[in-house]
Write an enzyme that holds these catalytic residues in place. Sequence first.
Site, PDB file in Angstrom:
ATOM      1  N   ASP A  10      -2.844   3.025 -14.595  1.00  0.00           N
ATOM      2  CA  ASP A  10      -2.877   4.850 -14.346  1.00  0.00           C
ATOM      3  C   ASP A  10      -3.165   4.982 -12.553  1.00  0.00           C
ATOM      4  OD1 ASP A  10      -6.591   4.967 -14.247  1.00  0.00           O
ATOM      5  OD2 ASP A  10      -5.317   3.407 -13.797  1.00  0.00           O
ATOM      6  N   ASP A  15      -3.987   0.343  -8.733  1.00  0.00           N
ATOM      7  CA  ASP A  15      -2.871   0.015  -9.762  1.00  0.00           C
ATOM      8  C   ASP A  15      -1.311  -0.057  -8.956  1.00  0.00           C
ATOM      9  OD1 ASP A  15      -4.701   2.256 -10.804  1.00  0.00           O
ATOM     10  OD2 ASP A  15      -3.730   1.395 -12.725  1.00  0.00           O
ATOM     11  N   ASN A  39      -7.115   7.680 -14.029  1.00  0.00           N
ATOM     12  CA  ASN A  39      -7.580   8.253 -12.793  1.00  0.00           C
ATOM     13  C   ASN A  39      -7.093   9.685 -12.472  1.00  0.00           C
ATOM     14  OD1 ASN A  39      -8.670   5.874 -11.429  1.00  0.00           O
ATOM     15  ND2 ASN A  39      -6.574   5.116 -11.327  1.00  0.00           N
ATOM     16  N   THR A 124      -4.764  -1.998 -16.709  1.00  0.00           N
ATOM     17  CA  THR A 124      -5.603  -1.994 -15.587  1.00  0.00           C
ATOM     18  C   THR A 124      -5.881  -0.394 -15.630  1.00  0.00           C
ATOM     19  OG1 THR A 124      -3.741  -0.966 -14.072  1.00  0.00           O
ATOM     20  CG2 THR A 124      -4.027  -3.571 -14.225  1.00  0.00           C
ATOM     21  N   PHE A 165     -15.431   2.535 -15.053  1.00  0.00           N
ATOM     22  CA  PHE A 165     -14.445   3.675 -15.065  1.00  0.00           C
ATOM     23  C   PHE A 165     -13.354   3.339 -16.681  1.00  0.00           C
ATOM     24  CE2 PHE A 165     -12.358   7.406 -14.501  1.00  0.00           C
ATOM     25  CZ  PHE A 165     -11.117   7.164 -14.818  1.00  0.00           C
ATOM     26  N   ASN A 166     -12.889   2.343 -16.467  1.00  0.00           N
ATOM     27  CA  ASN A 166     -11.525   1.990 -17.375  1.00  0.00           C
ATOM     28  C   ASN A 166     -12.303   2.106 -18.813  1.00  0.00           C
ATOM     29  OD1 ASN A 166      -9.630   1.972 -15.699  1.00  0.00           O
ATOM     30  ND2 ASN A 166      -9.425  -0.168 -15.446  1.00  0.00           N
ATOM     31  N   HIS A 239      -9.298  -3.595  -7.359  1.00  0.00           N
ATOM     32  CA  HIS A 239      -9.575  -4.061  -8.772  1.00  0.00           C
ATOM     33  C   HIS A 239      -8.386  -4.576  -9.334  1.00  0.00           C
ATOM     34  CE1 HIS A 239     -13.399  -1.790  -8.351  1.00  0.00           C
ATOM     35  NE2 HIS A 239     -12.682  -0.763  -7.858  1.00  0.00           N
ATOM     36  N   ASP A 240      -7.375  -3.799  -9.698  1.00  0.00           N
ATOM     37  CA  ASP A 240      -6.267  -4.004 -10.594  1.00  0.00           C
ATOM     38  C   ASP A 240      -5.449  -5.138 -10.460  1.00  0.00           C
ATOM     39  OD1 ASP A 240      -5.809  -0.464 -11.196  1.00  0.00           O
ATOM     40  OD2 ASP A 240      -7.246  -1.786 -11.991  1.00  0.00           O
TER      41      ASP A 240
HETATM   42  O1  RIB Z   1     -13.169   0.901 -11.985  1.00  0.00           O
HETATM   43  C1  RIB Z   1     -12.030   0.677 -11.390  1.00  0.00           C
HETATM   44  C2  RIB Z   1     -10.856   0.865 -12.272  1.00  0.00           C
HETATM   45  O2  RIB Z   1     -10.844   2.266 -12.414  1.00  0.00           O
HETATM   46  C3  RIB Z   1      -9.627   0.732 -11.769  1.00  0.00           C
HETATM   47  O3  RIB Z   1      -8.629   0.316 -12.697  1.00  0.00           O
HETATM   48  C4  RIB Z   1      -9.165   1.955 -10.860  1.00  0.00           C
HETATM   49  O4  RIB Z   1      -7.821   2.062 -10.592  1.00  0.00           O
HETATM   50  C5  RIB Z   1      -9.638   3.044 -11.884  1.00  0.00           C
HETATM   51  O5  RIB Z   1      -8.783   3.226 -12.841  1.00  0.00           O
HETATM   52 CA    CA Z   2      -6.476   1.652 -12.602  1.00  0.00          CA
END
Ligand code: RIB
Ligand code: CA
Length: 314
Positions: A10, A15, A39, A124, A165-166, A239-240
Amino acid sequence: MPVPIIIDCDPGHDDALAIMLAAADPAVDLLAITTVAGNQTLAKTTLNARRVCTVAGITGVPIAPGCDRPLLQPLVVADDVHGESGMDGPRFPEPTVDAVPEHAVDLIHRILTTHPEPVTLVPTAPLTNIALLLTRHPDVVPYIREIVLMGGSTERGNRTPAAEFNIQTDPEAADIVFRSGVPITMCGLNATHQALATPEVVARFEGLGTDLGRVCAELMTFFASTYRRLWGFASPPLHDPVAVARVIDPAIVRCVPAGVVVELRGQYTRGATVVDLHRSLDLPVNAQVAVAVDAGLFWDRMIAAVAALGSRTA
Ligand code: RIB
Ligand code: CA
Protein backbone atom coordinates in the site's frame (compact mmCIF):
# COMPACT_ATOMS: atom_id res chain seq x y z
CA MET A 1 18.60 -19.61 -6.94
CA PRO A 2 16.58 -16.42 -6.29
CA VAL A 3 13.41 -16.89 -4.21
CA PRO A 4 10.27 -16.09 -6.25
CA ILE A 5 8.13 -13.49 -4.46
CA ILE A 6 5.00 -11.40 -4.87
CA ILE A 7 4.78 -8.19 -2.86
CA ASP A 8 1.32 -7.02 -1.75
CA CYS A 9 1.58 -3.40 -0.68
CA ASP A 10 0.00 0.00 0.00
CA PRO A 11 2.68 2.54 -1.08
CA GLY A 12 3.43 4.22 1.26
CA HIS A 13 6.97 5.53 1.84
CA ASP A 14 8.32 2.31 3.26
CA ASP A 15 6.42 0.15 0.74
CA ALA A 16 8.20 2.13 -1.99
CA LEU A 17 11.61 1.05 -0.73
CA ALA A 18 10.38 -2.49 -0.18
CA ILE A 19 9.45 -2.62 -3.88
CA MET A 20 12.93 -1.33 -4.83
CA LEU A 21 14.68 -3.87 -2.61
CA ALA A 22 12.52 -6.69 -3.98
CA ALA A 23 13.13 -5.61 -7.58
CA ALA A 24 16.89 -5.18 -7.33
CA ASP A 25 18.30 -7.69 -4.86
CA PRO A 26 19.61 -10.80 -6.65
CA ALA A 27 18.41 -13.10 -3.85
CA VAL A 28 14.77 -12.64 -4.84
CA ASP A 29 12.80 -12.72 -8.09
CA LEU A 30 9.92 -10.23 -7.99
CA LEU A 31 7.10 -11.83 -10.01
CA ALA A 32 4.36 -9.26 -9.33
CA ILE A 33 3.31 -6.23 -7.30
CA THR A 34 -0.26 -6.14 -6.00
CA THR A 35 -1.86 -3.19 -4.27
CA VAL A 36 -4.50 -2.80 -1.59
CA ALA A 37 -6.22 0.04 0.29
CA GLY A 38 -4.40 0.94 3.48
CA ASN A 39 -2.05 3.88 3.81
CA GLN A 40 -4.23 5.55 1.22
CA THR A 41 -7.12 4.63 -1.07
CA LEU A 42 -6.60 1.84 -3.59
CA ALA A 43 -6.47 4.36 -6.45
CA LYS A 44 -3.64 6.23 -4.71
CA THR A 45 -1.64 3.17 -3.60
CA THR A 46 -1.86 1.79 -7.13
CA LEU A 47 -0.78 5.11 -8.67
CA ASN A 48 2.11 5.18 -6.19
CA ALA A 49 3.22 1.68 -7.14
CA ARG A 50 3.24 2.81 -10.78
CA ARG A 51 5.26 5.91 -9.77
CA VAL A 52 7.83 3.82 -7.90
CA CYS A 53 8.30 1.46 -10.85
CA THR A 54 8.64 4.45 -13.19
CA VAL A 55 11.31 6.32 -11.20
CA ALA A 56 13.16 3.10 -10.35
CA GLY A 57 13.08 1.76 -13.90
CA ILE A 58 11.28 -1.40 -12.80
CA THR A 59 9.69 -2.93 -15.90
CA GLY A 60 8.15 -6.27 -16.75
CA VAL A 61 6.66 -6.69 -13.25
CA PRO A 62 2.83 -6.67 -13.41
CA ILE A 63 1.06 -4.27 -11.02
CA ALA A 64 -2.47 -5.44 -10.14
CA PRO A 65 -4.91 -3.54 -7.88
CA GLY A 66 -6.87 -5.53 -5.33
CA CYS A 67 -9.36 -4.70 -2.60
CA ASP A 68 -10.44 -1.12 -2.03
CA ARG A 69 -11.66 -1.64 1.54
CA PRO A 70 -11.23 -4.00 4.49
CA LEU A 71 -13.40 -7.13 4.73
CA LEU A 72 -15.73 -5.74 7.40
CA GLN A 73 -14.80 -2.39 8.92
CA PRO A 74 -14.61 0.91 7.00
CA LEU A 75 -11.26 1.97 5.52
CA VAL A 76 -9.35 4.54 7.57
CA VAL A 77 -6.25 5.69 5.68
CA ALA A 78 -2.99 6.92 7.21
CA ASP A 79 -2.81 10.33 5.55
CA ASP A 80 -1.42 11.67 8.83
CA VAL A 81 1.65 9.49 8.27
CA HIS A 82 2.02 9.26 4.49
CA GLY A 83 0.29 12.47 3.36
CA GLU A 84 -2.57 13.16 0.96
CA SER A 85 -0.95 11.33 -1.95
CA GLY A 86 0.19 8.44 0.23
CA MET A 87 3.77 9.16 -0.77
CA ASP A 88 4.24 12.90 -0.05
CA GLY A 89 7.67 14.49 -0.32
CA PRO A 90 9.21 13.97 -3.76
CA ARG A 91 7.65 15.26 -6.98
CA PHE A 92 7.00 12.29 -9.27
CA PRO A 93 6.77 12.41 -13.06
CA GLU A 94 3.69 11.03 -14.83
CA PRO A 95 4.04 7.26 -14.49
CA THR A 96 4.97 5.40 -17.66
CA VAL A 97 4.25 1.99 -16.08
CA ASP A 98 0.60 0.90 -16.20
CA ALA A 99 -1.37 -1.45 -13.97
CA VAL A 100 -2.75 -4.65 -15.50
CA PRO A 101 -6.54 -5.13 -15.93
CA GLU A 102 -6.63 -8.13 -13.58
CA HIS A 103 -7.68 -8.17 -9.90
CA ALA A 104 -4.78 -8.75 -7.52
CA VAL A 105 -6.31 -11.93 -6.15
CA ASP A 106 -6.76 -13.39 -9.65
CA LEU A 107 -3.20 -12.46 -10.62
CA ILE A 108 -1.72 -13.98 -7.47
CA HIS A 109 -3.79 -17.15 -7.95
CA ARG A 110 -2.74 -17.44 -11.60
CA ILE A 111 0.96 -16.98 -10.80
CA LEU A 112 0.89 -19.36 -7.84
CA THR A 113 -0.78 -22.15 -9.80
CA THR A 114 1.44 -21.82 -12.87
CA HIS A 115 4.88 -20.93 -11.44
CA PRO A 116 7.29 -23.91 -11.51
CA GLU A 117 7.96 -23.71 -7.75
CA PRO A 118 6.16 -22.44 -4.64
CA VAL A 119 6.14 -18.65 -4.29
CA THR A 120 6.70 -16.50 -1.20
CA LEU A 121 4.04 -13.84 -0.56
CA VAL A 122 5.36 -10.64 1.05
CA PRO A 123 2.43 -8.51 2.28
CA THR A 124 3.47 -5.09 3.58
CA ALA A 125 -0.05 -3.73 4.03
CA PRO A 126 -3.45 -4.71 5.42
CA LEU A 127 -4.02 -8.40 4.63
CA THR A 128 -7.31 -7.98 2.75
CA ASN A 129 -6.04 -9.30 -0.60
CA ILE A 130 -4.29 -12.27 1.00
CA ALA A 131 -7.32 -13.21 3.11
CA LEU A 132 -9.56 -13.01 0.04
CA LEU A 133 -7.13 -15.20 -1.92
CA LEU A 134 -7.12 -17.86 0.82
CA THR A 135 -10.91 -17.74 1.15
CA ARG A 136 -11.77 -17.81 -2.55
CA HIS A 137 -9.02 -20.26 -3.52
CA PRO A 138 -8.24 -22.62 -0.58
CA ASP A 139 -6.61 -24.90 -3.16
CA VAL A 140 -3.77 -22.39 -3.44
CA VAL A 141 -2.16 -23.16 -0.05
CA PRO A 142 0.33 -25.82 -1.33
CA TYR A 143 1.60 -23.34 -3.93
CA ILE A 144 2.60 -20.80 -1.26
CA ARG A 145 6.14 -21.32 0.06
CA GLU A 146 5.46 -18.98 2.99
CA ILE A 147 3.94 -15.62 3.87
CA VAL A 148 6.53 -13.15 5.18
CA LEU A 149 4.54 -10.14 6.31
CA MET A 150 5.19 -6.76 7.84
CA GLY A 151 2.59 -6.29 10.53
CA GLY A 152 1.71 -6.69 14.16
CA SER A 153 4.02 -6.37 17.12
CA THR A 154 5.18 -8.39 20.14
CA GLU A 155 4.83 -5.18 22.14
CA ARG A 156 2.86 -1.95 21.60
CA GLY A 157 0.98 -0.92 18.48
CA ASN A 158 1.16 2.30 16.50
CA ARG A 159 -2.43 2.81 15.27
CA THR A 160 -3.71 2.21 18.78
CA PRO A 161 -1.71 1.48 21.93
CA ALA A 162 -2.33 -2.22 21.26
CA ALA A 163 -2.59 -2.59 17.48
CA GLU A 164 -0.25 -2.04 14.53
CA PHE A 165 -1.68 -0.33 11.42
CA ASN A 166 -1.63 -3.23 8.90
CA ILE A 167 -3.40 -5.58 11.30
CA GLN A 168 -5.71 -2.98 12.83
CA THR A 169 -6.93 -1.77 9.43
CA ASP A 170 -8.37 -5.22 8.66
CA PRO A 171 -8.29 -7.50 11.73
CA GLU A 172 -10.61 -10.11 10.19
CA ALA A 173 -8.28 -10.47 7.22
CA ALA A 174 -5.28 -10.88 9.53
CA ASP A 175 -7.17 -13.49 11.56
CA ILE A 176 -7.87 -15.51 8.39
CA VAL A 177 -4.20 -15.37 7.39
CA PHE A 178 -2.80 -16.36 10.81
CA ARG A 179 -5.28 -19.26 11.05
CA SER A 180 -4.66 -20.43 7.46
CA GLY A 181 -1.98 -23.02 8.21
CA VAL A 182 0.35 -21.40 5.68
CA PRO A 183 3.89 -20.95 7.11
CA ILE A 184 4.03 -17.35 8.35
CA THR A 185 6.85 -15.04 9.33
CA MET A 186 5.68 -11.91 11.15
CA CYS A 187 7.95 -8.84 11.02
CA GLY A 188 6.34 -6.59 13.58
CA LEU A 189 7.07 -3.15 14.98
CA ASN A 190 9.30 -4.58 17.72
CA ALA A 191 11.70 -5.60 14.91
CA THR A 192 11.12 -2.90 12.30
CA HIS A 193 11.80 -0.17 14.86
CA GLN A 194 15.42 -1.42 14.74
CA ALA A 195 15.68 -0.32 11.06
CA LEU A 196 15.82 3.45 11.55
CA ALA A 197 16.47 5.78 8.60
CA THR A 198 18.93 7.97 10.50
CA PRO A 199 20.49 11.12 9.02
CA GLU A 200 23.54 8.97 8.20
CA VAL A 201 21.34 6.59 6.21
CA VAL A 202 19.66 9.47 4.39
CA ALA A 203 23.10 10.86 3.55
CA ARG A 204 24.04 7.47 2.05
CA PHE A 205 20.99 7.67 -0.26
CA GLU A 206 21.94 11.22 -1.26
CA GLY A 207 25.56 10.20 -1.67
CA LEU A 208 24.59 7.79 -4.45
CA GLY A 209 24.40 10.88 -6.66
CA THR A 210 21.46 9.52 -8.67
CA ASP A 211 17.90 10.80 -9.14
CA LEU A 212 16.63 7.66 -7.45
CA GLY A 213 18.93 8.16 -4.48
CA ARG A 214 17.59 11.69 -4.15
CA VAL A 215 13.96 10.47 -4.34
CA CYS A 216 14.65 7.95 -1.57
CA ALA A 217 16.25 10.65 0.58
CA GLU A 218 13.21 12.89 0.05
CA LEU A 219 10.86 10.02 0.93
CA MET A 220 12.76 9.40 4.17
CA THR A 221 12.88 13.11 4.97
CA PHE A 222 9.08 13.41 4.73
CA PHE A 223 8.62 10.17 6.65
CA ALA A 224 10.95 11.51 9.36
CA SER A 225 8.83 14.65 9.72
CA THR A 226 5.63 12.71 10.40
CA TYR A 227 7.31 10.19 12.73
CA ARG A 228 8.83 13.07 14.69
CA ARG A 229 5.48 14.93 14.92
CA LEU A 230 3.29 11.92 15.72
CA TRP A 231 5.53 9.72 17.86
CA GLY A 232 8.57 11.79 18.73
CA PHE A 233 10.96 9.55 16.79
CA ALA A 234 14.34 11.12 16.00
CA SER A 235 14.47 8.90 12.87
CA PRO A 236 11.68 6.93 11.11
CA PRO A 237 11.63 3.12 11.07
CA LEU A 238 11.62 1.65 7.58
CA HIS A 239 9.10 -1.11 8.27
CA ASP A 240 8.24 -2.82 5.00
CA PRO A 241 11.70 -3.58 3.54
CA VAL A 242 12.43 -5.62 6.70
CA ALA A 243 10.00 -8.28 5.47
CA VAL A 244 11.76 -8.39 2.10
CA ALA A 245 15.16 -8.49 3.83
CA ARG A 246 14.04 -11.56 5.80
CA VAL A 247 13.45 -13.41 2.52
CA ILE A 248 16.74 -12.14 1.04
CA ASP A 249 18.90 -13.28 3.96
CA PRO A 250 17.35 -14.74 7.11
CA ALA A 251 20.52 -13.68 8.97
CA ILE A 252 19.37 -10.06 8.66
CA VAL A 253 16.16 -10.69 10.62
CA ARG A 254 16.32 -13.13 13.55
CA CYS A 255 13.05 -14.91 14.35
CA VAL A 256 11.70 -17.18 17.06
CA PRO A 257 8.73 -19.59 16.78
CA ALA A 258 5.56 -18.55 18.60
CA GLY A 259 1.80 -18.82 18.60
CA VAL A 260 0.14 -15.66 17.25
CA VAL A 261 -3.55 -14.80 17.38
CA VAL A 262 -5.36 -11.60 16.37
CA GLU A 263 -7.64 -9.95 18.92
CA LEU A 264 -11.02 -9.26 17.27
CA ARG A 265 -13.28 -8.37 20.18
CA GLY A 266 -11.33 -6.23 22.63
CA GLN A 267 -12.88 -2.81 23.16
CA TYR A 268 -9.44 -1.21 23.31
CA THR A 269 -7.32 -4.02 21.88
CA ARG A 270 -9.06 -4.98 18.61
CA GLY A 271 -6.41 -5.63 15.96
CA ALA A 272 -3.65 -6.50 18.43
CA THR A 273 -1.37 -9.45 17.63
CA VAL A 274 -1.15 -11.55 20.78
CA VAL A 275 2.28 -13.24 20.52
CA ASP A 276 2.74 -16.15 22.94
CA LEU A 277 6.54 -15.87 23.10
CA HIS A 278 6.80 -17.86 26.35
CA ARG A 279 4.02 -20.45 25.74
CA SER A 280 1.88 -19.12 28.57
CA LEU A 281 -1.30 -19.51 26.53
CA ASP A 282 -0.16 -22.76 24.94
CA LEU A 283 -1.30 -21.50 21.53
CA PRO A 284 -0.46 -23.57 18.45
CA VAL A 285 2.89 -22.34 17.12
CA ASN A 286 1.82 -20.86 13.78
CA ALA A 287 4.53 -18.29 13.05
CA GLN A 288 8.15 -17.31 13.05
CA VAL A 289 8.23 -13.93 14.81
CA ALA A 290 10.97 -11.39 14.11
CA VAL A 291 12.77 -10.23 17.23
CA ALA A 292 16.02 -8.67 15.98
CA VAL A 293 17.29 -6.88 12.86
CA ASP A 294 20.97 -6.57 11.89
CA ALA A 295 20.68 -2.90 10.92
CA GLY A 296 24.11 -2.81 9.30
CA LEU A 297 23.37 -5.72 6.97
CA PHE A 298 19.86 -4.38 6.34
CA TRP A 299 20.95 -0.90 5.24
CA ASP A 300 23.82 -2.28 3.16
CA ARG A 301 21.36 -4.39 1.14
CA MET A 302 18.80 -1.53 0.94
CA ILE A 303 21.36 1.02 -0.28
CA ALA A 304 22.89 -1.49 -2.71
CA ALA A 305 19.46 -2.10 -4.24
CA VAL A 306 18.83 1.62 -4.78
CA ALA A 307 22.34 2.01 -6.17
CA ALA A 308 21.76 -0.83 -8.65
CA LEU A 309 18.43 0.58 -9.81
CA GLY A 310 19.77 4.12 -9.91
CA SER A 311 22.66 3.11 -12.16
CA ARG A 312 20.13 1.71 -14.64
CA THR A 313 18.06 4.90 -14.70
CA ALA A 314 20.89 7.47 -14.48
O1 RIB B 1 2.70 -0.02 10.79
C1 RIB B 1 3.55 0.12 9.68
C2 RIB B 1 2.89 -0.36 8.44
O2 RIB B 1 1.72 0.44 8.19
C3 RIB B 1 3.76 -0.22 7.18
O3 RIB B 1 3.42 -1.23 6.26
C4 RIB B 1 3.35 1.13 6.64
O4 RIB B 1 3.53 1.22 5.22
C5 RIB B 1 1.89 1.14 6.97
O5 RIB B 1 1.21 0.44 5.93
CA1 CA C 1 2.81 -0.65 4.00
